[in-house]
Enzyme design. Structure first.
Site, PDB file in Angstrom:
ATOM      1  N   GLY A 105       0.941  -1.225  -0.011  1.00  0.00           N
ATOM      2  CA  GLY A 105       0.037   0.121   0.032  1.00  0.00           C
ATOM      3  C   GLY A 105       0.889   1.334   0.017  1.00  0.00           C
ATOM      4  CD  GLN A 107       1.707   6.538   4.604  1.00  0.00           C
ATOM      5  OE1 GLN A 107       2.591   6.155   5.363  1.00  0.00           O
ATOM      6  NE2 GLN A 107       1.541   7.725   4.183  1.00  0.00           N
ATOM      7  CB  SER A 108       3.861  -0.495   2.233  1.00  0.00           C
ATOM      8  OG  SER A 108       4.598  -1.738   2.425  1.00  0.00           O
ATOM      9  CG  ASN A 109       4.645  -0.129   8.636  1.00  0.00           C
ATOM     10  OD1 ASN A 109       4.924   1.142   8.507  1.00  0.00           O
ATOM     11  ND2 ASN A 109       3.488  -0.947   9.184  1.00  0.00           N
ATOM     12  CB  CYS A 111       7.146  -0.247   0.253  1.00  0.00           C
ATOM     13  SG  CYS A 111       6.237  -1.375  -0.468  1.00  0.00           S
TER      14      CYS A 111
END
Ligand SMILES: *Cc1c(COP(=O)(O)O)cnc(C)c1O
Length: 385
Positions: A105, A107-109, A111
């Site tokens: 997403g 706001q992916s942690n 990534c």
């Protein structure tokens, strides 16, 4: 466990705090040595072991003790995903890749952690981020995006509801072949959340850390963790299973559902060559605490996260740990028999950046600015903002 490579060993002698970024041979714990597809290399990226502390949460039922393993402390920009990345990026480096490609997403942690860890190893990072392409206002919101941008990741926006296996994985493969054509170097594809047969060793190894450093078999009865892509729960459940099932492992879903996580754990069991049991026997997946939906929190949720920070000084993120903790406390009150005993170890998986995703709405101000004033030197009371 790290096999002590000669370089690593020398560094430890010279200076405990110097990290070396070379891959080391990976020595799997003896209880896991019969598994299939054991990675051969690991690379040190995380600050380990992470500590465990007592967590004096207000309002837990009498007789229950809660402890927390601080996997939010693996590194300020890394959190739980770095345990998987120690194996995934070692695999990428071993294969001679010049870059990594992953997805999540906006706001992916995962990534963000991949973007940071890749640069530590001088790998380029390409991220497919699920977002609303027509609304680029997201650039106003920082959160997890900012560290990825600072590390100069290549970011590709894709439709918000893209499905990992059918939509995104083929895009990753296509991009990898384009990169190979252009640069002559391979790109390493990492699935959503880093939850692959390689990544799962991050939490198999975390189980070994819990045994050897924290005496988990004697000190705790139950383990609780948030489930997002399933790799964390898979590693912990498999570790517990292979070491005699002394604890009961619970995963609280913040997206997807019970069936999804059981099928992910089963896929990992198959990959590792464990055929005599199934996910349903080794892990308790708990649905029902997604609240407003993945990444969505209500006013009450935010009041809850704030009360935990206020009461204990430990900050939960709104997407994973906050919801999992709320779910765990509710289950402890309403469904106590679900737990094996009274000593609960919650794994704090990090994620603090998603608190800063730019959405400081007026509602949040009502919660967060409750004790914020303009100082007035001579007034009896400071002036409330
Ligand atoms: C990814 C993530 C999880 C869940 O881990 P999975 O292995 O994807 O299930 C939990 N908490 C935080 C903060 C995360 O970023």
């Amino acid at each position: 466990m790290f096999m002590t490579c000669r370089n690593h060993f020398l560094m430890i002698i010279k200076n405990q705090s110097v990290f070396h970024h070379h891959t080391c041979s990976y020595q799997v714990p003896t209880w896991a040595s019969h598994l299939k597809n054991i990675p051969r290399k690991r690379i040190k990226l995380a600050m380990l072991p992470t500590p465990v502390q007592k967590w004096n949460i207000k309002g837990i039922p009498d007789g229950i003790e809660v402890f927390v393993k601080r996997d939010d402390m693996t590194g300020s920009t890394l959190s739980n995903k770095v345990r998987k990345l120690e194996f995934l990026l070692a695999d990428a480096v071993t294969q001679g890749c010049g870059s990594v490609i992953t997805c999540g997403g906006l706001q992916s942690n995962h990534c963000r952690a991949t973007a940071v860890a890749a640069r530590e190893l001088e790998l380029d990072c390409h991220l497919f981020l699920r977002a609303n392409e027509t609304n680029v206002n997201f650039l106003d919101s920082a959160g997890n995006l900012l560290p990825s941008l600072l590390c100069n990741s290549h970011i590709y926006l894709i439709p918000k509801f893209s499905k990992y296996k059918v939509d995104i994985a083929p895009k990753q493969e296509l991009l990898a072949s384009q990169i190979k054509k252009k640069s002559g170097k391979s790109a390493y594809c990492i699935p959503v959340g880093g939850s692959s047969g390689v990544g799962v060793f991050g939490y198999i190894e975390a189980w070994e850390e819990l045994i050897t450093r924290q005496n988990v078999m004697k000190k705790y009865d139950d383990i609780v963790v948030a489930c997002g892509s399933g790799g964390t729960i898979a590693g912990l459940a498999i570790g517990n299973y292979l070491t005699g099932e002394k604890l009961k492992v619970h995963g609280i879903t913040v997206c997807d559902n019970k069936d999804y996580f059981h099928s992910h754990v089963n896929e990992m069991l198959d990959t590792l060559g464990i055929t005599e049991t199934r996910s349903q026997n080794i892990v308790d997946i708990i649905d029902g605490y997604k609240g407003a939906g993945y990444g969505q929190s209500t006013f009450e949720d935010h009041e809850f996260y704030k009360s935990i920070a206020h009461d204990t000084g430990i900050i939960c993120d709104p997407v994973y740990t906050g919801k999992a903790l709320k779910g765990m406390l509710t289950e402890l009150h309403n469904n106590k028999n679900r737990f094996q005993g009274s000593r609960i170890l919650f794994i704090h998986t990090g994620g603090i950046f998603s608190l800063y995703d730019g959405r400081i709405t007026s509602q949040l101000k009502n919660i967060w600015l409750k004790n914020t004033y303009r100082w007035r030197q001579n007034a009896a009371e400071p002036e409330k903002i």
